[in-house]
Design an enzyme around this catalytic site. Structure first.
Site, PDB file in Angstrom:
ATOM      1  N   TYR A 138       0.803  -1.227   0.000  1.00 28.48           N
ATOM      2  CA  TYR A 138       0.000   0.000   0.000  1.00 28.48           C
ATOM      3  C   TYR A 138       0.837   1.279   0.000  1.00 28.48           C
ATOM      4  CZ  TYR A 138      -4.167  -2.863   0.907  1.00 28.48           C
ATOM      5  OH  TYR A 138      -5.185  -3.775   0.832  1.00 28.48           O
ATOM      6  N   ASP A 225      -1.405 -17.781   2.743  1.00 23.97           N
ATOM      7  CA  ASP A 225      -2.507 -18.588   2.182  1.00 23.97           C
ATOM      8  C   ASP A 225      -2.972 -19.630   3.193  1.00 23.97           C
ATOM      9  OD1 ASP A 225      -0.032 -19.788   1.860  1.00 23.97           O
ATOM     10  OD2 ASP A 225      -0.416 -20.576  -0.149  1.00 23.97           O
ATOM     11  N   ASP A 253      -9.955  -8.695   8.133  1.00 23.03           N
ATOM     12  CA  ASP A 253     -11.373  -8.830   7.785  1.00 23.03           C
ATOM     13  C   ASP A 253     -11.837 -10.262   8.013  1.00 23.03           C
ATOM     14  OD1 ASP A 253     -11.245  -6.191   6.914  1.00 23.03           O
ATOM     15  OD2 ASP A 253     -12.422  -6.563   5.114  1.00 23.03           O
TER      16      ASP A 253
HETATM   17  C1  IPM Z   1      -8.737  -0.732   6.636  1.00 18.16           C
HETATM   18  C2  IPM Z   1      -9.460  -0.225   5.443  1.00 18.16           C
HETATM   19  C3  IPM Z   1      -8.542   0.678   4.660  1.00 18.16           C
HETATM   20  C4  IPM Z   1      -7.358  -0.110   4.171  1.00 18.16           C
HETATM   21  C5  IPM Z   1      -9.204   1.389   3.501  1.00 18.16           C
HETATM   22  C6  IPM Z   1     -10.422   2.148   3.936  1.00 18.16           C
HETATM   23  C7  IPM Z   1      -8.217   2.271   2.813  1.00 18.16           C
HETATM   24  O1  IPM Z   1      -9.939  -1.250   4.667  1.00 18.16           O
HETATM   25  O2  IPM Z   1      -8.321   0.084   7.469  1.00 18.16           O
HETATM   26  O3  IPM Z   1      -8.563  -1.946   6.763  1.00 18.16           O
HETATM   27  O4  IPM Z   1      -7.419  -0.701   3.093  1.00 18.16           O
HETATM   28  O5  IPM Z   1      -6.369  -0.149   4.866  1.00 18.16           O
HETATM   29 MN    MN Z   2      -9.533  -3.195   5.436  1.00 16.87          MN
END
Ligand code: IPM
Ligand code: MN
Length: 369
Positions: A138, A225, A253
């Site tokens: 990122y 994975d 998540d």
């Molecule tokens: C998170 C979110 C963010 C990310 C988005 C909103 C940019 O999904 O904090 O996990 O991808 O890091």
């Molecule tokens: Mn996220």
């Protein structure tokens, strides 16, 4: 008495609702008078209005505040010409600009909440994902290449400094915790793809080097994975898990879904000088404005904010208030109408917020009655 300035950025979608819930809770704590809230704009809605999702005054306000509290931001389709979303500019850039390198995401199965994993009960799942927050894939945000609309490249970047500090944070955190629920052992797991890419092999090498200074803590490894399976099959094995930025985004998540839902999942983004607090979920525009969003993740993040401020400023009042919020949230979750739709209940955003507030007012014990 010291007071603390909290920069508040509501954002888009359910952001304002869950952020307001957290503020209502903070204002019901015994330290309410020590907090002042200053609101700043950011997000996709603001981009539509003024053409900037993260205005300079918001950057300045967040930089000078003692802590930053955020709802969530982003509206699908409100994108830059390159196709990426505008609303998330705020959260992403803040990480880089304020060097918030440790993204702490506790994954805890709380009382009153049913796990999607059969037979898992409160106490069985209790680990922390430590997501490196300033490097990795990122870090390429906004700097990738799109050549003639025929070729696109984003690069994964890791540095020795970046890996060392997140791994150190992981081992230090493990020292403060009570070990994995399964066997009580203090353990840090390095989650990577060291089998495939040099960046991840380097991450693992530096993890091992840092780990040598922590002989009291078990070192453990999993490829990303395989990790998606382990987190479902044997979550009780985990205590602290450290990983690169994008892996941490994805894995947290998945992990949140094993302890109820994304709505439950708090997160703290911490650097050496600044702290940023928001739930791990997004802005969920499809359920915005209906008073059905789950505010627990943001409320718990606000609790973590008090904990962080209290430790940083050596102010036990804030640490006590953080503890009170956590206990009041757990009492609310056990109350008859304490679960929102995502958790299989029928409670509203304002309903569960009122339960938490009532718990705080009553000193928690009676919230479940
Ligand atoms: C998170 C979110 C963010 C990310 C988005 C909103 C940019 O999904 O904090 O996990 O991808 O890091
Ligand atoms: Mn996220």
């Amino acid at each position: 008495m010291k007071t603390y300035e909290i920069a508040v950025v509501h954002g888009d979608g359910i952001g304002p609702e869950v952020c307001q819930a957290a503020i209502d809770v903070l204002k019901a704590t015994p330290v309410a008078n020590a907090l002042s809230f200053v609101e700043y704009p950011a997000g996709a809605g603001h981009y539509l209005k003024v053409g900037n999702a993260f205005p300079p005054e918001t950057h300045a306000g967040c930089t000078k505040a003692d802590a930053i509290l955020h709802g969530a931001a982003g509206i699908p389709g409100v994108t830059y010409p390159d196709g990426t979303e505008t609303g998330i500019e705020f959260g992403l850039q803040l990480r880089f600009q304020l060097d918030l390198y440790a993204n702490v995401r506790p994954i805890k199965l709380r009382p009153g909440v049913t796990s999607r994993l059969r037979d898992r009960k409160t106490g069985d799942i209790d680990y922390v994902i430590l997501r490196e927050n300033t490097e990795g894939l990122y870090a390429a945000r906004g700097n990738g290449v799109n050549l003639r609309d025929e070729l696109a490249v984003d690069s994964l970047v890791v540095t020795r400094k970046g890996i060392e500090r997140i791994c150190r944070a992981a081992f230090e955190l493990a020292r403060k915790r009570n070990g994995a629920p399964g066997d009580g052992k203090r353990r840090v797991t390095c989650c990577d793809k060291a089998n495939v890419l040099r960046t991840y092999a380097f991450f693992r090498k530096v993890f091992d080097e840092v780990g040598e200074h922590y002989p009291d803590i078990e070192k453990d490894y999993a490829y990303a994975d395989a990790m998606t399976v382990y987190l479902l099959e044997r979550p009780e094995h985990y205590d602290v898990i450290v990983m690169e930025n994008m892996f941490g985004d994805i894995m947290s998540d998945l992990a949140a879904a094993t302890v109820g839902s994304m709505g439950m999942s708090p997160s703290s983004e911490i650097g050496d000088h600044h702290g940023f607090f928001q739930a791990a979920h997004g802005s969920a525009p499809t359920i915005a404005g209906q008073n059905i969003a789950n505010p627990y993740g943001t409320i718990l993040s606000a609790g973590s904010m008090l904990q962080w401020l209290g430790e940083r400023h050596n102010d036990p009042r804030l640490i006590d208030a953080a503890d009170l919020i956590e206990r009041s949230v757990e009492a609310a979750m056990m109350a008859p109408d304490g679960l929102t739709r995502d958790l299989g209940g029928r409670a509203t955003t304002s309903g569960v917020t009122a339960l938490v507030v009532k718990g705080l007012a009553n000193g928690v014990a009676t919230a479940a009655q």
